[in-house]
Design an enzyme around this catalytic site. Structure first.
Site, PDB file in Angstrom:
ATOM      1  N   HIS A 102     -88.039  -2.564 -52.823  1.00  0.00           N
ATOM      2  CA  HIS A 102     -86.947  -2.668 -51.534  1.00  0.00           C
ATOM      3  C   HIS A 102     -86.647  -1.816 -51.206  1.00  0.00           C
ATOM      4  O   HIS A 102     -87.665  -0.171 -50.679  1.00  0.00           O
ATOM      5  CB  HIS A 102     -85.484  -2.531 -53.066  1.00  0.00           C
ATOM      6  CG  HIS A 102     -84.395  -2.938 -52.083  1.00  0.00           C
ATOM      7  ND1 HIS A 102     -83.904  -1.841 -51.412  1.00  0.00           N
ATOM      8  CD2 HIS A 102     -83.355  -3.765 -52.464  1.00  0.00           C
ATOM      9  CE1 HIS A 102     -82.374  -2.581 -51.584  1.00  0.00           C
ATOM     10  NE2 HIS A 102     -82.225  -3.135 -51.412  1.00  0.00           N
TER      11      HIS A 102
ATOM     12  N   GLY B 290     -75.730  -3.797 -46.902  1.00  0.00           N
ATOM     13  CA  GLY B 290     -74.906  -2.193 -47.733  1.00  0.00           C
ATOM     14  C   GLY B 290     -74.318  -2.289 -46.029  1.00  0.00           C
ATOM     15  O   GLY B 290     -72.635  -1.423 -46.686  1.00  0.00           O
TER      16      GLY B 290
ATOM     17  N   LYS C  81     -77.969  -3.497 -57.971  1.00  0.00           N
ATOM     18  CA  LYS C  81     -78.753  -1.652 -57.901  1.00  0.00           C
ATOM     19  C   LYS C  81     -77.642  -0.722 -59.360  1.00  0.00           C
ATOM     20  O   LYS C  81     -77.489  -1.427 -60.418  1.00  0.00           O
ATOM     21  CB  LYS C  81     -77.764  -1.506 -56.388  1.00  0.00           C
ATOM     22  CG  LYS C  81     -78.428  -2.433 -55.559  1.00  0.00           C
ATOM     23  CD  LYS C  81     -78.111  -1.743 -54.039  1.00  0.00           C
ATOM     24  CE  LYS C  81     -78.087  -2.724 -53.351  1.00  0.00           C
ATOM     25  NZ  LYS C  81     -78.299  -2.855 -52.150  1.00  0.00           N
TER      26      LYS C  81
ATOM     27  N   ASN D 226     -78.192  -8.632 -57.223  1.00  0.00           N
ATOM     28  CA  ASN D 226     -79.085  -7.103 -57.406  1.00  0.00           C
ATOM     29  C   ASN D 226     -77.618  -6.187 -57.295  1.00  0.00           C
ATOM     30  O   ASN D 226     -76.879  -6.047 -56.664  1.00  0.00           O
ATOM     31  CB  ASN D 226     -79.700  -6.911 -56.052  1.00  0.00           C
ATOM     32  CG  ASN D 226     -79.892  -5.256 -56.053  1.00  0.00           C
ATOM     33  OD1 ASN D 226     -80.260  -4.968 -57.400  1.00  0.00           O
ATOM     34  ND2 ASN D 226     -80.436  -4.606 -55.133  1.00  0.00           N
TER      35      ASN D 226
ATOM     36  N   GLU E 295     -85.222  -8.742 -45.338  1.00  0.00           N
ATOM     37  CA  GLU E 295     -84.418  -7.612 -45.889  1.00  0.00           C
ATOM     38  C   GLU E 295     -84.015  -6.504 -44.319  1.00  0.00           C
ATOM     39  O   GLU E 295     -84.658  -5.921 -44.866  1.00  0.00           O
ATOM     40  CB  GLU E 295     -83.636  -7.209 -47.299  1.00  0.00           C
ATOM     41  CG  GLU E 295     -84.070  -7.874 -48.392  1.00  0.00           C
ATOM     42  CD  GLU E 295     -83.159  -6.583 -49.578  1.00  0.00           C
ATOM     43  OE1 GLU E 295     -81.874  -7.606 -50.257  1.00  0.00           O
ATOM     44  OE2 GLU E 295     -83.742  -6.097 -49.883  1.00  0.00           O
TER      45      GLU E 295
ATOM     46  N   SER F 232     -76.194  -8.320 -46.682  1.00  0.00           N
ATOM     47  CA  SER F 232     -74.657  -8.323 -46.405  1.00  0.00           C
ATOM     48  C   SER F 232     -74.429  -9.937 -46.848  1.00  0.00           C
ATOM     49  O   SER F 232     -73.530 -10.645 -46.011  1.00  0.00           O
ATOM     50  CB  SER F 232     -73.800  -7.953 -45.556  1.00  0.00           C
ATOM     51  OG  SER F 232     -73.991  -6.359 -45.401  1.00  0.00           O
TER      52      SER F 232
ATOM     53  N   GLU G 276     -84.798   0.302 -50.411  1.00  0.00           N
ATOM     54  CA  GLU G 276     -83.644   1.697 -51.063  1.00  0.00           C
ATOM     55  C   GLU G 276     -84.085   2.423 -51.485  1.00  0.00           C
ATOM     56  O   GLU G 276     -84.408   3.595 -51.507  1.00  0.00           O
ATOM     57  CB  GLU G 276     -82.493   1.321 -51.755  1.00  0.00           C
ATOM     58  CG  GLU G 276     -81.556   1.094 -50.809  1.00  0.00           C
ATOM     59  CD  GLU G 276     -80.415  -0.111 -51.198  1.00  0.00           C
ATOM     60  OE1 GLU G 276     -80.246  -0.266 -52.824  1.00  0.00           O
ATOM     61  OE2 GLU G 276     -79.727  -0.425 -50.896  1.00  0.00           O
TER      62      GLU G 276
HETATM   63  P1  PGA Z   1     -76.496  -6.465 -49.929  1.00  0.00           P
HETATM   64  O1  PGA Z   1     -78.084  -5.328 -50.772  1.00  0.00           O
HETATM   65  O2  PGA Z   1     -76.350  -7.226 -49.819  1.00  0.00           O
HETATM   66  O3  PGA Z   1     -75.016  -5.074 -50.737  1.00  0.00           O
HETATM   67  O4  PGA Z   1     -76.607  -5.969 -48.199  1.00  0.00           O
HETATM   68  C1  PGA Z   1     -78.030  -6.684 -50.997  1.00  0.00           C
HETATM   69  C2  PGA Z   1     -79.906  -5.679 -50.837  1.00  0.00           C
HETATM   70  O5  PGA Z   1     -80.238  -4.055 -51.311  1.00  0.00           O
HETATM   71  O6  PGA Z   1     -80.414  -6.209 -52.189  1.00  0.00           O
END
Ligand code: PGA
Length: 249
Positions: free
Chosen positions: A97, A174, A11, A9, A168, A213, A99
């Site tokens: 997601h 992140g 982003k 992903n 998640e 992560s 976010e």
């Molecule tokens: P990350 O994000 O691997 O940077 O923690 C995962 C995600 O948001 O799908």
């Protein structure tokens, strides 16, 4: 047997040029051979779909998008429909997601409608669920995730079997704070048991992937867990070599 699925992903990152460098490296490396029975994909920003689609054609890497409209077509300025994604050769689409849930107020109901739109166009929705740090620390993680999953079950019913669920934990996204493999396994198992209350077949066939992560140095342990069927990889997927190492874990 559920296929292990590893999805990047990106982003809101990338440029035409850096994307092409990334794809070149990944496609060439994948041609050397990949572990059997796995699926790989990458979810890119909308404006890059067409270029990425052209570059990924015929490769082992499937194309994904990061969101889709809950509606089929019409007066929805700024939205992108599932039929448009289908036309671009998209196979996976992330919905809900954290976010988007947190920054754009997406709710379970519209997330389920997005998943339905995706399914209507042969796309595999990756439905994201997960708890915040506060919810985990106060012992409510399972309850929160159960509510998110229940709402998808009530709309999608047995079409859920054609979706992926991405667990998640928000505190792990992140942040570099990966859930321990056992902690992730426990939640994946809880989700599968919840789905079994609805339909055994859905529970045993649906892919439940982990995100938060994930890196090459923790992927192997995560993938060894019986209820973890792959990963949704954010930050680490921007680095082609790291992404490839996770795909091979
Ligand atoms: P990350 O994000 O691997 O940077 O923690 C995962 C995600 O948001 O799908």
């Amino acid at each position: 047997m559920r296929a292990l699925t590893v999805i990047g992903n990106w982003k809101m990152n990338g440029s035409v040029r850096s994307n092409r460098d990334w794809m070149h490296l990944v496609i060439e490396d994948m041609q050397q051979g990949m572990p059997a029975g796995r699926r790989f994909g990458v979810c890119v920003p909308f404006p890059y779909l067409q270029d990425c689609s052209a570059h990924l054609a015929g490769s082992q890497l499937l194309l994904g998008a990061q969101d889709v409209s809950a509606y089929a077509s019409g007066a929805y300025t700024g939205e992108v429909s599932a039929s448009m994604l289908e036309e671009m050769g998209v196979r996976f689409v992330i919905v809900g997601h954290s976010e988007r849930r947190m920054q754009y107020g997406e709710a379970n109901e519209s997330i389920a409608l997005k998943a339905e739109q995706a399914l209507d166009h042969e796309l595999i929705p990756i439905i994201c669920v997960g708890e915040t740090a506060d919810e985990r620390n106060s012992g409510r993680a399972v309850e929160v995730v159960r509510r998110q999953v229940a709402s998808q079950v009530s709309t999608l019913q047995d079409r859920l079997v054609d979706c992926l669920i991405a667990y998640e934990p928000i505190w792990a996204i992140g942040t570099g704070k990966v859930a321990s493999a056992q902690m992730a396994q426990d939640m994946h198992q809880a989700i599968r048991l919840q789905l079994a209350e609805f339909d055994d077949d859905v529970a045993s066939h649906i892919g439940i992937i982990y995100g938060g992560s994930v890196r090459a140095d923790n992927a192997t342990e995560l993938f060894a867990m019986p209820d973890i069927d792959g990963a949704l990889v954010g930050g680490a997927s921007l680095d082609a070599k790291e992404f490839l190492a996770i795909c091979r874990s």
